[in-house]
Design a protein around this motif. Structure first.
Motif, short mmCIF file in Angstrom:
data_model
loop_
_atom_site.label_atom_id
_atom_site.label_comp_id
_atom_site.label_asym_id
_atom_site.label_seq_id
_atom_site.Cartn_x
_atom_site.Cartn_y
_atom_site.Cartn_z
N LEU A 115 54.15 32.43 43.66
CA LEU A 115 54.14 32.38 42.19
C LEU A 115 52.74 32.49 41.60
CD1 LEU A 115 56.76 29.58 41.35
CD2 LEU A 115 56.93 32.02 40.81
N ILE A 116 51.77 31.74 42.16
CA ILE A 116 50.47 31.64 41.50
C ILE A 116 49.48 32.71 41.97
CG2 ILE A 116 48.52 30.11 41.02
CD1 ILE A 116 50.47 27.77 41.03
N LYS A 120 51.14 35.69 39.61
CA LYS A 120 50.35 35.43 38.40
C LYS A 120 49.03 36.19 38.42
CE LYS A 120 47.63 31.96 36.05
NZ LYS A 120 47.17 30.55 36.00
N TYR A 121 48.24 36.01 39.48
CA TYR A 121 46.90 36.57 39.48
C TYR A 121 46.85 38.04 39.90
CZ TYR A 121 44.66 32.15 38.36
OH TYR A 121 44.25 31.02 37.71
N VAL A 122 47.48 38.36 41.04
CA VAL A 122 47.36 39.72 41.58
C VAL A 122 48.12 40.74 40.73
CG1 VAL A 122 47.86 41.19 43.57
CG2 VAL A 122 46.93 38.90 43.91
N PHE A 123 49.30 40.35 40.19
CA PHE A 123 50.10 41.34 39.48
C PHE A 123 50.15 41.15 37.96
CE2 PHE A 123 51.95 41.47 43.79
CZ PHE A 123 51.72 42.80 44.06
N ALA A 125 47.47 38.69 35.93
CA ALA A 125 46.14 38.41 35.37
C ALA A 125 45.16 39.57 35.57
CB ALA A 125 45.57 37.14 36.00
N LEU A 126 45.23 40.23 36.71
CA LEU A 126 44.30 41.34 36.96
C LEU A 126 44.47 42.45 35.93
CD1 LEU A 126 44.20 41.77 40.86
CD2 LEU A 126 42.56 40.63 39.36
N ARG A 127 45.68 42.60 35.38
CA ARG A 127 45.90 43.61 34.34
C ARG A 127 45.27 43.21 33.01
NH1 ARG A 127 51.12 44.01 32.72
NH2 ARG A 127 50.53 45.88 31.57
N ALA A 128 44.96 41.92 32.86
CA ALA A 128 44.38 41.43 31.61
C ALA A 128 42.86 41.43 31.65
CB ALA A 128 44.89 40.02 31.32
N ASN A 129 42.27 42.18 32.59
CA ASN A 129 40.81 42.21 32.68
C ASN A 129 40.20 42.81 31.40
OD1 ASN A 129 40.07 45.26 33.17
ND2 ASN A 129 41.83 44.86 34.48
N VAL A 328 36.99 40.54 39.83
CA VAL A 328 37.59 41.87 39.78
C VAL A 328 36.58 42.93 39.33
CG1 VAL A 328 38.45 41.62 37.41
CG2 VAL A 328 39.60 43.19 38.98
N GLY A 329 35.55 42.53 38.59
CA GLY A 329 34.57 43.48 38.08
C GLY A 329 33.81 44.21 39.17
N HIS A 330 33.73 43.62 40.37
CA HIS A 330 33.00 44.26 41.45
C HIS A 330 33.84 45.32 42.16
CE1 HIS A 330 29.74 41.39 41.14
NE2 HIS A 330 30.61 40.41 41.16
N PHE A 331 35.14 45.31 41.92
CA PHE A 331 36.02 46.20 42.67
C PHE A 331 36.98 46.89 41.70
CE2 PHE A 331 34.79 42.48 45.16
CZ PHE A 331 34.11 43.11 46.20
N THR A 332 38.16 47.20 42.17
CA THR A 332 39.21 47.73 41.30
C THR A 332 40.44 46.85 41.47
OG1 THR A 332 40.15 49.21 42.97
CG2 THR A 332 38.37 50.09 41.59
N VAL A 333 41.33 46.91 40.50
CA VAL A 333 42.56 46.12 40.58
C VAL A 333 43.36 46.53 41.82
CG1 VAL A 333 44.77 45.67 39.45
CG2 VAL A 333 42.66 45.73 38.09
N LEU A 334 43.46 47.83 42.05
CA LEU A 334 44.26 48.32 43.17
C LEU A 334 43.68 47.86 44.51
CD1 LEU A 334 46.65 49.95 44.18
CD2 LEU A 334 45.22 52.02 44.05
N SER A 335 42.35 47.88 44.64
CA SER A 335 41.74 47.49 45.91
C SER A 335 42.01 46.01 46.20
CB SER A 335 40.24 47.76 45.89
OG SER A 335 39.58 46.97 44.92
N ILE A 336 41.95 45.17 45.17
CA ILE A 336 42.22 43.74 45.37
C ILE A 336 43.71 43.52 45.67
CG2 ILE A 336 42.31 41.51 44.18
CD1 ILE A 336 39.68 42.13 42.92
#
Length: 775
Positions: A115-116, A120-123, A125-129, A328-336
């Motif tokens: 869940l968390i 929440k974070y990977v799918f 929050a990362l979109r809300a960068n 996330v700023g050091h990488f990309t959403v997809l890579s994480i």
């Protein structure tokens, strides 16, 4: 469509007001002509250009994405990856009371991880960068761009020409409009948003103190399994020594050792995953039954209050999830997403499953289950890798603390400190000397004071869950106002993920007296510091805004024949974008001389991640033109570099570009009075061509003369004029305001870096001007 077209027309009308006709070489360029002439795209931040500088959608090949995914393992996952060191020992504090309790805890761990960290974070929050940047302040700045909720000076009305970078079209969704209007029309809601953002920031800094303690102490504690000579006291002192060494090398930056991080943590994840799989098959494969959620219900029925209290230990399995979002700023959403789903998540799930299988046969080993479950031949390799992984996890949270303080400082929410960029390649790698040594002292004191990872875990849980809850609250606002998500999905999020986090929060708060007070006390202290600084920062700005000099007064001062004009360029620093600060009048009365070129420089830190280099410098020529007085607004995002070495040269080059454009666009068409109405004669056309040619030659000559003047004065030298203002509470202020301004703020100001140190202004070319403001 009609609404969108009308909004576009309004934008075009605004940007074309008072605009001279563009020259041929300028057609196709976007200009804004208001009180401050400037390039007016910033449409990246307005999302007018999708996929530009958006880390979620960089056009990278699969090899580049996989390389980033590998690199992210060493930077992002140190904290969550080392959590198997202490989760079960913090959960089963009093041992295993019932065999099925192991299945209940494992089941809760499974679904908490799903869940968390995962959903929440990977799918989500990362979109809300915020254009590639994550974290609490990034979410806050994203909300500020879509609604007028900001309380920072860069969003005052006088700064509209600079910070009005969000061209938001009218919303069609009624709910989004209602939520937006409710927050915009409520001062208390605006203050609450800023305060919870500060609280989240404070808690992340608290993580920077607690993570090194619990990670290093838990890893070093494993040596007890190899030798009885290592007592608890010796383990504590060894851990403290490692922590001191860790903080002492921070000044060298992480770039030199960065390439070793990913391989070490990859080995760590392979080890914990393989050992977990080994223990699963060797001891008790039946623990896979924990996937059945009924064991959670049975666990709570059987243990009641004790089950609820144990949640404070289980939640530690999610430590580092916030770092996943912040980095996330050091990488990309997809890579994480790739590294999480294919390496990190499977490894830690196997690790917890294997430990549960081991505990099902060895109920008394809960305190040291991680090291007790390691097969004998792998003990020493695992111990070495565990210590290295703990150090890396600590390094990640220390670096995150530096980055988030840099964001706070840029947005006027933290006292001035020196920011040192330790890498020429990676913008996010910064070092703050004062904060580093304060964190070191706090970490060593916490380690020597608490000594026990379980007690530190109580403090850790509160910091972790508070940050998660604040992130969820901001995410709900993003869903409603920006994404305009269906209300049913928002309700589903609130009643699953957010409700689970609040349940965990109640559990960790129960352990307030057992160490849980530590992050709250630290956060309260940081909140007071940030609130005091931000309050006076805004009051000073408002004072300058209300007492600024009018353009007429400035012309009178500069045109005064009694003043001497000195060779060179003077940069007079001010927070105001329009108008001249009152301290300038104080300066000219004390020093009756001015340099040949005077530039009022306003360095603005906007609540956005980046400002494009071509939009960094915004110039305006102050009339009368012959006086050589300019205004320059220098805009930075909260992750942009402040490199003073190239600042002066770049500023002068951009000033020359501005002069060329200004003179080219100030062309006045000749009056053809001799041409009769109804047509043009050949003589008239020849006269026009001759006049135009003459005007063009004059314009080129004027441009050349002005540009040469600027370069000549630059060669003569640049002087930096910096206002140093004392602040006191105004007469008649209440007791609270006097304490806040005269005591709290001035105490902070006397113990922080001077502004010239932060800006790296050369001392031999610096002149400070003092004045007292009554606020």
């Amino acid at each position: 469509m009609e609404m969108v077209e009308r909004a576009d027309d309004e934008i075009k009308e605004e940007t074309q007001t008072h605009s001279p006709p563009p020259s041929k070489d300028q057609k196709g360029k976007k200009f804004s002509w208001g009180k401050l002439r400037r390039f007016d795209s910033l449409d990246i931040e307005a999302n007018a250009i999708s996929n530009h500088h958006n880390n979620g959608s960089k056009a990278l090949g699969w090899m580049a994405i996989l390389k980033l995914a590998f690199q992210s393992i060493g930077i992002v996952y140190g904290d969550i990856g080392t959590s198997p060191l202490y989760v079960y020992s913090s959960t089963f504090v009093h041992g295993v009371k019932h065999e099925d309790d192991i299945l209940g805890v494992l089941s809760i761990t499974y679904y908490t991880l799903i869940l968390i960290p995962l959903i929440k974070y990977v799918f989500i929050a990362l979109r809300a960068n915020d254009n590639g940047e994550g974290g609490t302040f990034a979410l806050y700045s994203k909300i500020c761009r879509y609604a007028k909720v900001g309380l920072l000076p860069s969003q005052q009305a006088e700064d509209r020409d600079v910070s009005n970078y969000k061209l938001e079209l009218p919303s069609r969704q009624r709910l989004a409009s209602k939520v937006k209007s409710a927050i915009e029309n409520s001062p208390s809601a605006k203050y609450f948003l800023l305060l919870i953002t500060m609280l989240g920031t404070s808690m992340v800094i608290g993580d920077g103190v607690i993570t090194p303690c619990i990670s290093v102490l838990s890893a070093v504690g494993g040596i007890k399994e190899a030798t009885s000579a290592m007592t608890e006291e010796r383990i504590v002192w060894v851990s403290a020594a490692i922590l001191v060494g860790l903080f002492m090398v921070q000044r060298f930056g992480t770039e030199k050792v960065g390439y070793s991080f990913a391989p070490i943590l990859t080995i760590w994840f392979l080890f914990i995953g393989s050992i977990g799989l080994f223990n699963f098959f060797k001891h008790d494969p039946s623990v896979i039954k924990a996937l059945y959620p009924k064991y959670i219900i049975d666990y709570f029925k059987r243990n009641k209050k004790d089950a609820w209290i144990s949640l404070g230990g289980i939640i530690l399995c999610t430590t580092g999830a916030e770092a996943l979002f912040a980095d996330v700023g050091h990488f990309t959403v997809l890579s994480i997403q790739i590294s999480t789903c294919f390496v990190v998540f499977p490894s830690i799930v196997l690790a917890y499953t294997g430990q549960a299988a081991y505990l099902s046969k060895h109920h008394l080993d809960t305190a040291d289950v991680f090291y007790r479950s390691i097969p004998g031949p792998l003990y020493w390799p695992m111990f070495i890798v565990a210590v290295l992984a703990a150090i890396i996890a600590s390094q990640a949270m220390i670096s995150a603390s530096f980055s988030i303080i840099q964001q706070s400082l840029s947005l006027g929410c933290f006292p001035r400190v020196k920011i040192v960029h330790t890498s020429s390649k990676y913008e996010g790698q910064v070092y703050i000397p004062e904060i580093n040594y304060l964190l070191m002292l706090a970490c060593v004191a916490l380690t020597l004071g608490f000594k026990d990872p379980v007690k530190i875990g109580n403090a850790y849980g509160i910091a972790v869950v508070f940050v998660m809850s604040i992130t969820s609250a901001l995410l709900v606002l993003v869903m409603l106002m920006i994404w305009k998500t269906n209300i049913l999905i928002v309700i589903l999020y609130v009643f699953t993920i957010y409700l689970v986090e609040l349940l965990y929060l109640t559990s960790v708060l129960y352990k307030f007296t057992e160490g849980g007070y530590l992050p709250l006390a630290l956060s309260a202290f940081l909140m007071i510091v940030m609130s005091v600084w931000n309050y006076v920062y805004r009051k000073k700005y408002t004072y300058e805004l209300e007492n600024k000099l009018s353009p007429e007064n400035l012309r009178e001062i500069v045109a005064n024949v009694d003043f001497h004009r000195l060779p060179g360029i003077a940069l007079f620093y001010s927070d105001l974008v329009q108008g001249v600060p009152p301290i300038f009048k104080h300066y000219v009365h004390s020093v009756p001389s001015l340099h040949s070129v005077l530039i009022f420089v306003s360095i603005k830190s906007l609540p956005i991640s980046k400002v494009l280099p071509e939009e960094r410098f915004l110039f305006r020529l102050i009339n009368p033109r012959e006086l050589g007085v300019f205004r320059c607004v220098v805009r930075y995002g909260y992750t942009d570099l402040h490199e003073h070495e190239s600042f002066e040269r770049t500023l002068v080059d951009r000033l020359k570009e501005f002069i060329r454009e200004e003179l080219q666009l100030s062309h006045v068409k000749p009056n053809n009075k001799d041409v009769p109405d109804g047509g043009e004669s050949d003589d008239g056309m020849a006269i026009d061509e001759e006049v135009n040619k003459e005007q063009e030659n004059k314009r080129k000559e004027a441009i050349k003369e002005k540009v040469e003047l600027i370069e000549r004065e630059y060669s003569a030298g640049i002087v930096h004029l910096l206002g140093e203002t004392e602040v006191v509470a105004s007469k008649g202020s209440n007791f609270g305001r006097r304490i806040l301004i005269d005591n709290a703020y001035n105490l902070l100001r006397r113990n922080i870096r001077e502004r010239d140190e932060v800006l790296n202004i050369p001392h031999e070319r610096l002149l400070k001007v003092g004045m007292t403001y009554e606020l």
